[in-house]
Enzyme design. Structure first.
Site, short mmCIF file in Angstrom:
data_model
loop_
_atom_site.label_atom_id
_atom_site.label_comp_id
_atom_site.label_asym_id
_atom_site.label_seq_id
_atom_site.Cartn_x
_atom_site.Cartn_y
_atom_site.Cartn_z
N GLY A 14 23.60 -31.74 20.31
CA GLY A 14 22.24 -32.94 20.92
C GLY A 14 20.97 -32.78 19.42
CG ASN A 16 20.63 -39.01 19.68
OD1 ASN A 16 19.27 -39.44 18.88
ND2 ASN A 16 21.58 -38.82 18.88
NE ARG A 67 34.64 -39.70 37.76
CZ ARG A 67 34.35 -39.75 36.10
NH1 ARG A 67 32.90 -39.44 36.03
NH2 ARG A 67 35.23 -39.47 35.39
CG MET A 92 30.26 -36.53 25.10
SD MET A 92 29.80 -37.60 24.27
CE MET A 92 32.15 -38.44 24.38
NE ARG A 93 32.64 -35.88 34.36
CZ ARG A 93 33.77 -35.54 34.55
NH1 ARG A 93 35.01 -35.89 33.15
NH2 ARG A 93 34.88 -35.63 34.89
CG ASN A 109 23.36 -43.80 26.42
OD1 ASN A 109 23.64 -42.65 26.40
ND2 ASN A 109 24.75 -44.58 26.10
CG HIS A 111 26.88 -46.77 21.78
ND1 HIS A 111 28.26 -46.13 21.99
CD2 HIS A 111 27.40 -47.98 21.20
CE1 HIS A 111 29.08 -46.74 21.85
NE2 HIS A 111 28.53 -48.04 21.31
CG ASP A 147 29.12 -47.31 25.05
OD1 ASP A 147 28.04 -46.01 25.50
OD2 ASP A 147 29.83 -46.99 24.58
CD GLU A 176 22.56 -41.75 16.41
OE1 GLU A 176 22.83 -41.80 18.00
OE2 GLU A 176 23.17 -42.36 16.10
C1 GRF Z 1 25.04 -40.38 18.93
O1 GRF Z 1 25.70 -41.05 18.05
C2 GRF Z 1 24.50 -40.95 20.22
O2 GRF Z 1 24.55 -41.95 19.67
C3 GRF Z 1 25.99 -40.95 21.15
O3 GRF Z 1 26.50 -39.07 20.94
C4 GRF Z 1 26.32 -38.96 19.90
C5 GRF Z 1 24.85 -37.40 20.25
O4 GRF Z 1 24.98 -36.86 19.21
N1 GRF Z 1 26.07 -41.08 22.41
P1 GRF Z 1 23.98 -35.83 19.28
O5 GRF Z 1 24.48 -34.52 20.51
O6 GRF Z 1 22.81 -36.24 19.84
O7 GRF Z 1 23.53 -34.92 18.03
#
Ligand code: GRF
Length: 234
Positions: A14, A16, A67, A92-93, A109, A111, A147, A176
Site C-alpha cells: 500500500g 501508493n 468472480r 492483484m485481481r 490503475n 502500472h 494493463d 509512482e
Molecule cells: C506498484 O508498483 C504498482 O504500480 C503495481 O503494484 C505495486 C503496488 O505497490 N500495480 P504498493 O502496494 O502501492 O506499494
C-alpha cells in the site's frame, strides 16, 4: 467545489495508497479517500488507512464462489461509501468486463512500466532482460484487458547499466508516488476527457526536448590518435 470521493483498492503493502493519503491531507487537494478495500487478509496497506482514520474493509475474494459474487459485493461496498472514482493501487485481481463496464472512465490503475510496454507481472526483471534504456510508470483508465486503457500520466525513468530489479523498482516507485496523486488531481479537477479512447488533459503542458540514454562520458584522453591529431603531427 466538493471534493471527488475516491475508493482505493489494495492487495499488499500500500505505498501508493499512502501517497494518495498524504496528497489528500492537503486542504487544497480536490479529492478525498472515503473507503479503502483490501481483498487479501493482512494487506499491509490497511495500517495506513487505519492510521489516517479512513474507513476500510476486507472483502476476501476467496470467500465467494465466483468472480461475479465477489465483484457484486465490491460494487455495493463502493457505492454505499459514495465512491465516485476507484483507484487500483497494487490490487492483484483482474476485474471482469462487467465490473469494468459499471465503472467505465471512473476506474484507474497504476502500472510500473511505460505502457503499452511490459504489461503484466515482473516488469522490472523483463525490462532489464530486454535491455531497455528507459522504463517508468503509467496511470491509466482501466479497460477489460490487463494493463490496458487510455493513458492519463506517465513518468520516464532511465535504466542504469548496473541496475538490479530491486533498485529499478524502487526508483520507479518513487515516481509512482508522484504521478498517482497528480493523475487523481487532474481527474478531480475535471481536466481529463476521454475522446476516442485517448485522454486529453485540459491545461496540461508537455516537457520540451528528449532524454537520451546511454550517453558517453569522457574518461581521459583517448589513446588512439584520431585523424586530425595525426594530420597535425605530420
Ligand atoms: C506498484 O508498483 C504498482 O504500480 C503495481 O503494484 C505495486 C503496488 O505497490 N500495480 P504498493 O502496494 O502501492 O506499494
Amino acid at each position: 467545489m466538493a471534493k471527488l470521493k475516491i475508493g482505493v483498492l489494495i492487495s499488499g503493502r500500500g505505498s501508493n495508497l499512502k501517497a494518495l493519503i498524504d496528497a489528500c491531507a492537503a486542504e487544497d487537494f480536490p479529492a478525498e479517500i472515503v473507503r479503502v478495500i483490501a481483498n487479501v487478509t493482512g494487506a499491509g496497506g490497511l495500517a495506513y488507512a487505519e492510521e489516517a482514520g479512513i474507513p476500510w474493509q476486507m472483502i476476501d475474494h476467496r470467500a465467494f464462489r465466483d468472480r461475479e459474487g465477489f465483484e457484486d459485493t465490491l460494487h455495493r461496498a463502493l457505492k454505499d461509501a459514495g465512491v465516485e472514482l476507484i483507484c487500483l493501487a497494487g490490487f492483484m485481481r483482474l476485474l471482469t468486463e462487467s465490473f469494468v463496464n459499471r465503472w467505465w472512465d471512473r476506474l484507474i490503475n497504476i502500472h510500473p512500466s511505460l505502457l503499452p510496454a511490459f504489461r503484466g507481472l515482473h516488469t522490472h526483471e523483463r525490462v532489464l532482460e530486454y535491455g531497455a534504456r528507459f522504463t517508468g510508470c503509467t496511470v491509466h483508465f482501466v479497460r477489460p484487458a490487463m494493463d490496458d486503457g487510455p493513458i492519463i500520466v506517465q513518468a520516464v525513468v532511465p535504466v542504469a547499466v548496473d541496475d538490479t530489479a530491486e533498485a529499478l523498482a524502487a526508483r520507479v516507485l518513487r515516481e509512482e508516488h508522484i504521478i498517482y496523486p497528480l493523475a487523481v488531481r487532474m481527474v478531480a479537477e475535471q481536466r481529463v476527457r476521454v475522446v476516442q479512447d485517448r485522454v486529453i488533459v485540459q491545461g496540461a503542458g508537455t516537457p520540451r526536448g528528449a532524454l537520451v540514454s546511454p550517453t558517453l562520458h569522457r574518461v581521459g584522453p583517448s589513446k588512439t590518435p584520431n585523424h586530425t591529431q595525426s594530420a597535425r603531427a605530420r
